[in-house]
Design a protein around this motif. Structure first.
Motif, mmCIF file in Angstrom:
data_model
loop_
_atom_site.group_PDB
_atom_site.id
_atom_site.type_symbol
_atom_site.label_atom_id
_atom_site.label_comp_id
_atom_site.label_asym_id
_atom_site.label_seq_id
_atom_site.Cartn_x
_atom_site.Cartn_y
_atom_site.Cartn_z
ATOM 1 N N MET A 407 8.973 -0.807 3.615
ATOM 2 C CA MET A 407 9.103 -1.309 2.254
ATOM 3 C C MET A 407 10.340 -0.695 1.597
ATOM 4 N N ALA A 408 10.828 -1.360 0.560
ATOM 5 C CA ALA A 408 11.991 -0.845 -0.163
ATOM 6 C C ALA A 408 11.927 -1.298 -1.613
ATOM 7 N N ARG A 409 12.518 -0.480 -2.483
ATOM 8 C CA ARG A 409 12.730 -0.892 -3.881
ATOM 9 C C ARG A 409 14.220 -1.088 -4.074
ATOM 10 N N LEU A 410 14.577 -2.318 -4.365
ATOM 11 C CA LEU A 410 15.975 -2.686 -4.568
ATOM 12 C C LEU A 410 16.212 -2.958 -6.047
ATOM 13 N N ARG A 411 17.432 -2.743 -6.506
ATOM 14 C CA ARG A 411 17.749 -3.026 -7.916
ATOM 15 C C ARG A 411 19.037 -3.828 -8.020
ATOM 16 N N THR A 412 18.975 -4.852 -8.869
ATOM 17 C CA THR A 412 20.168 -5.621 -9.208
ATOM 18 C C THR A 412 19.997 -6.135 -10.626
ATOM 19 N N GLY A 413 21.077 -6.136 -11.407
ATOM 20 C CA GLY A 413 21.023 -6.643 -12.768
ATOM 21 C C GLY A 413 20.002 -5.948 -13.636
ATOM 22 N N GLY A 414 19.711 -4.682 -13.354
ATOM 23 C CA GLY A 414 18.738 -3.941 -14.135
ATOM 24 C C GLY A 414 17.295 -4.277 -13.819
ATOM 25 N N ILE A 415 17.067 -5.013 -12.728
ATOM 26 C CA ILE A 415 15.718 -5.436 -12.334
ATOM 27 C C ILE A 415 15.370 -4.825 -10.985
ATOM 28 N N ASP A 416 14.150 -4.275 -10.882
ATOM 29 C CA ASP A 416 13.669 -3.701 -9.624
ATOM 30 C C ASP A 416 12.865 -4.742 -8.847
ATOM 31 N N ILE A 417 13.123 -4.807 -7.538
ATOM 32 C CA ILE A 417 12.396 -5.722 -6.655
ATOM 33 C C ILE A 417 11.776 -4.898 -5.542
ATOM 34 N N VAL A 418 10.455 -4.970 -5.422
ATOM 35 C CA VAL A 418 9.753 -4.268 -4.350
ATOM 36 C C VAL A 418 9.529 -5.250 -3.211
ATOM 37 N N VAL A 419 10.089 -4.939 -2.041
ATOM 38 C CA VAL A 419 9.972 -5.827 -0.885
ATOM 39 C C VAL A 419 9.131 -5.148 0.192
ATOM 40 N N ALA A 420 8.419 -5.966 0.958
ATOM 41 C CA ALA A 420 7.579 -5.477 2.042
ATOM 42 C C ALA A 420 7.793 -6.334 3.273
ATOM 43 N N SER A 421 7.463 -5.765 4.429
ATOM 44 C CA SER A 421 7.651 -6.482 5.691
ATOM 45 C C SER A 421 6.466 -7.385 6.028
ATOM 46 N N ARG A 422 5.322 -7.155 5.389
ATOM 47 C CA ARG A 422 4.161 -8.013 5.586
ATOM 48 C C ARG A 422 3.703 -8.525 4.229
ATOM 49 N N LYS A 423 3.310 -9.778 4.194
ATOM 50 C CA LYS A 423 2.942 -10.357 2.908
ATOM 51 C C LYS A 423 1.562 -9.887 2.474
ATOM 52 N N GLN A 424 1.441 -9.607 1.187
ATOM 53 C CA GLN A 424 0.176 -9.191 0.613
ATOM 54 C C GLN A 424 0.285 -9.353 -0.894
ATOM 55 N N GLN A 425 -0.747 -9.884 -1.512
ATOM 56 C CA GLN A 425 -0.646 -10.087 -2.939
ATOM 57 C C GLN A 425 -0.614 -8.770 -3.698
ATOM 58 N N ALA A 426 0.084 -8.771 -4.822
ATOM 59 C CA ALA A 426 0.281 -7.561 -5.618
ATOM 60 C C ALA A 426 -0.921 -7.323 -6.512
ATOM 61 N N ALA A 427 -1.936 -6.669 -5.976
ATOM 62 C CA ALA A 427 -3.175 -6.480 -6.718
ATOM 63 C C ALA A 427 -3.554 -5.013 -6.889
ATOM 64 N N ASP A 428 -2.649 -4.092 -6.530
ATOM 65 C CA ASP A 428 -2.939 -2.671 -6.676
ATOM 66 C C ASP A 428 -1.648 -1.950 -7.056
ATOM 67 N N GLN A 429 -1.724 -1.092 -8.072
ATOM 68 C CA GLN A 429 -0.523 -0.410 -8.539
ATOM 69 C C GLN A 429 0.065 0.526 -7.489
ATOM 70 N N ALA A 430 -0.762 0.933 -6.521
ATOM 71 C CA ALA A 430 -0.256 1.812 -5.461
ATOM 72 C C ALA A 430 0.862 1.151 -4.664
ATOM 73 N N MET A 431 0.901 -0.164 -4.625
ATOM 74 C CA MET A 431 1.958 -0.881 -3.906
ATOM 75 C C MET A 431 3.331 -0.573 -4.501
ATOM 76 N N PHE A 432 3.384 -0.397 -5.813
ATOM 77 C CA PHE A 432 4.639 -0.099 -6.501
ATOM 78 C C PHE A 432 4.910 1.409 -6.505
ATOM 79 N N ARG A 433 3.876 2.188 -6.713
ATOM 80 C CA ARG A 433 4.049 3.649 -6.742
ATOM 81 C C ARG A 433 4.499 4.177 -5.382
ATOM 82 N N HIS A 434 4.167 3.471 -4.318
ATOM 83 C CA HIS A 434 4.590 3.879 -2.979
ATOM 84 C C HIS A 434 6.104 3.991 -2.878
ATOM 85 N N VAL A 435 6.827 3.199 -3.659
ATOM 86 C CA VAL A 435 8.292 3.267 -3.661
ATOM 87 C C VAL A 435 8.804 3.760 -5.019
ATOM 88 N N GLY A 436 7.994 4.595 -5.670
ATOM 89 C CA GLY A 436 8.456 5.310 -6.847
ATOM 90 C C GLY A 436 8.578 4.533 -8.130
#
Length: 502
Positions: A407-436
């Motif tokens: 996984m990675a957190r990328l930033r462009t234009g002042g916006i953060d994008i959290v990307v993952a290698s396997r698809k999974q719906q964003a239903a837990d805040q731990a998914m974002f906290r994992h990349v800070g």
């Protein structure tokens, strides 16, 4: 003490999605555990918000002996391949045959599985399991709230029990209810009387949320019906992205006599019919949603505005790689916003190769090309990296140990994008906290989810807006090109009726 065989086979099928579920999808871990057999089952699912975990706990407390068979689940997608269905079904059947002389069978199912061969995956599976058991051996299954319950599923089982919350925070509790009901059936020595009803309109997924009316009131009424002769009553709102005859809401009731079962089923069915006008649907297109979100965050906002990217929700069978909402955020200069979880293994791989702090030109998202979308081409800074392995803490994914690949957190234009290698719906805040990234600190956060996110993200949200961006999990069921739905079913609340192939 009874000897109870336990297993599970879960898949929610969006027949309008082009990506089928293969055996590998069931065998590997993602949001849920990998395929489990025998003693591994009890150890791995312990403490998770899963029906089979709740069933195991309750059945053990009731003094029963459990014989694990096979359990597996795959992320929602298009149809389950014939190969995958036959392999898992054979594993269940062979392990059940090896168990010999069981007193009962419990299955953790979804209820909306469609295969490339069988429109009614669970009905076919239950038929095969029932054929292996003497008629008096009870077969009980737990189902998802979005199950499209079919006559075959009811006929081939002794009882069916469904979730009562959406977000599904009661999955383990549903397993416990199934264990209690099965225990009563075993003690009584015969199957309960049953009643089954199917409703004649489809309910949009986002309107099925039990935190809101009319669903909240319907479920309160449902629970109140379980008294005296009535032992169990459940309703499933259905999964409307399934082009099968039995798609839609339904009710099942079980009682010690037929009259009580019929009366309970009729009462809740009438209540669902009366609630039809209240299942309203309010959605925004991406630009409208972003403009509204920015207006709401113009003052000192407390908590983020959440944009629910429902149509690109992997939990509804989408690829989770759409960039329409992300591009709208960039067009409107929505700095301080975040997007996730974007399914893009290539971008995650490039970010890991470049390393944290690197800047690189990437084409991100839209790998599937759904709806004619093209990737977002821009320069990104790699803000953080993760291996995709972490434990969830929210009510829906409680206890689950995720494995989403790099996984990675990328930033462009002042916006953060959290990307993952396997698809999974964003239903837990731990998914974002994992990349800070702390979700509550964002002005706007766009989530690839329909409703499940509300359990963990909802309490911190300033407001929630439902967005209709390109994706196969359509917010309005009437927009699906149905061909096989049963005649006369309304395609949305108070909407047009299906009259044949469209």
């Amino acid at each position: 003490m009874a000897r109870i065989a336990i297993g599970g086979f879960q898949h929610e099928t969006n027949t309008f999605s082009a990506t089928n579920a293969t055996f590998d999808d069931f065998a590997r871990a993602d949001g849920w555990p990998p395929l489990l057999t025998k003693s591994d089952m009890e150890t791995v699912v312990a403490g998770m918000n899963l029906p089979i975990a709740g069933f195991i706990d309750a059945a053990r407390d009731l003094g029963h002996q459990l014989i694990p068979l096979v359990w597996c689940a795959a992320t929602p997608s298009g149809a389950v391949t014939a190969d995958a269905f036959e392999k898992v079904a054979e594993m269940l059947q062979s392990s059940l045959a090896a168990a010999q002389d069981v007193d009962a069978v419990y299955l953790d199912l979804h209820g909306a599985m469609v295969t490339t061969v069988h429109d009614d995956g669970e009905g076919e599976l239950l038929r095969r399991i029932r054929a292996m058991q003497p008629g008096e051996v009870p077969v009980v299954a737990s189902l998802d709230l979005h199950a499209n319950i079919t006559p075959a599923m009811v006929e081939q089982s002794t009882a069916l029990v469904a979730y009562r919350t959406y977000p599904h925070v009661d999955m383990a509790d549903t397993g416990r209810r199934a264990a209690t009901l099965l225990d009563r059936i075993i003690a009584r020595g015969r199957a309960p009387a049953r009643a089954f009803r199917q409703l004649d309109y489809l309910i949009p997924i986002v309107s099925q949320c039990t935190l809101n009316e009319p669903a909240a009131g319907l479920y309160r009424r449902l629970a109140a019906l379980e008294s005296g002769a009535v032992k169990s009553v459940d309703m499933a709102f259905g999964f409307p992205a399934a082009d099968i005859a039995d798609c839609g809401p339904s009710v099942v009731a079980y009682a010690t006599n037929g009259e009580a079962a019929t009366q309970a089923a009729n009462e809740i069915t009438d209540a669902i019919r009366a609630a039809e006008p209240a299942f309203r649907l309010e959605v925004y297109n991406p630009d409208e949603g972003v403009e509204r979100a920015l207006a709401l965050t113009g003052d000192a906002a407390s908590g983020p505005v959440i944009l629910a990217d429902t149509q690109d929700n992997p939990g509804g069978g989408a690829e989770g790689d759409g960039v329409a909402v992300l591009k709208a955020l960039l067009r409107h200069r929505a700095e301080g916003a975040a997007v996730g979880i974007l399914h893009d293994p290539e971008a995650a791989r490039a970010a890991h190769a470049a390393g944290r702090g690197a800047e690189l030109d990437l084409a991100v998202g839209a790998r599937s090309g759904y709806g004619g979308q093209t990737p977002l081409v821009a320069r990104f800074r790699v803000e953080a990296l993760g291996d995709g392995r972490f434990s969830c803490s929210g009510p829906f994914y409680k206890g689950c140990r995720m494995d989403l690949g790099p996984m990675a957190r990328l930033r462009t234009g002042g916006i953060d994008i959290v990307v993952a290698s396997r698809k999974q719906q964003a239903a837990d805040q731990a998914m974002f906290r994992h990349v800070g990234l702390e979700p509550a600190a964002q002005r706007i956060i766009a989530l690839k989810s329909s409703v499940h996110f509300r359990a963990d993200f909802g309490p911190t949200a300033r407001e929630i807006l439902v967005i209709a961006a390109p994706g196969p999990n359509l917010a309005d069921p009437a927009e699906h090109p149905f061909r096989r739905l049963r005649h006369g079913v309304r395609l949305r609340p108070l909407g047009p009726a299906f009259r044949g192939r469209r």
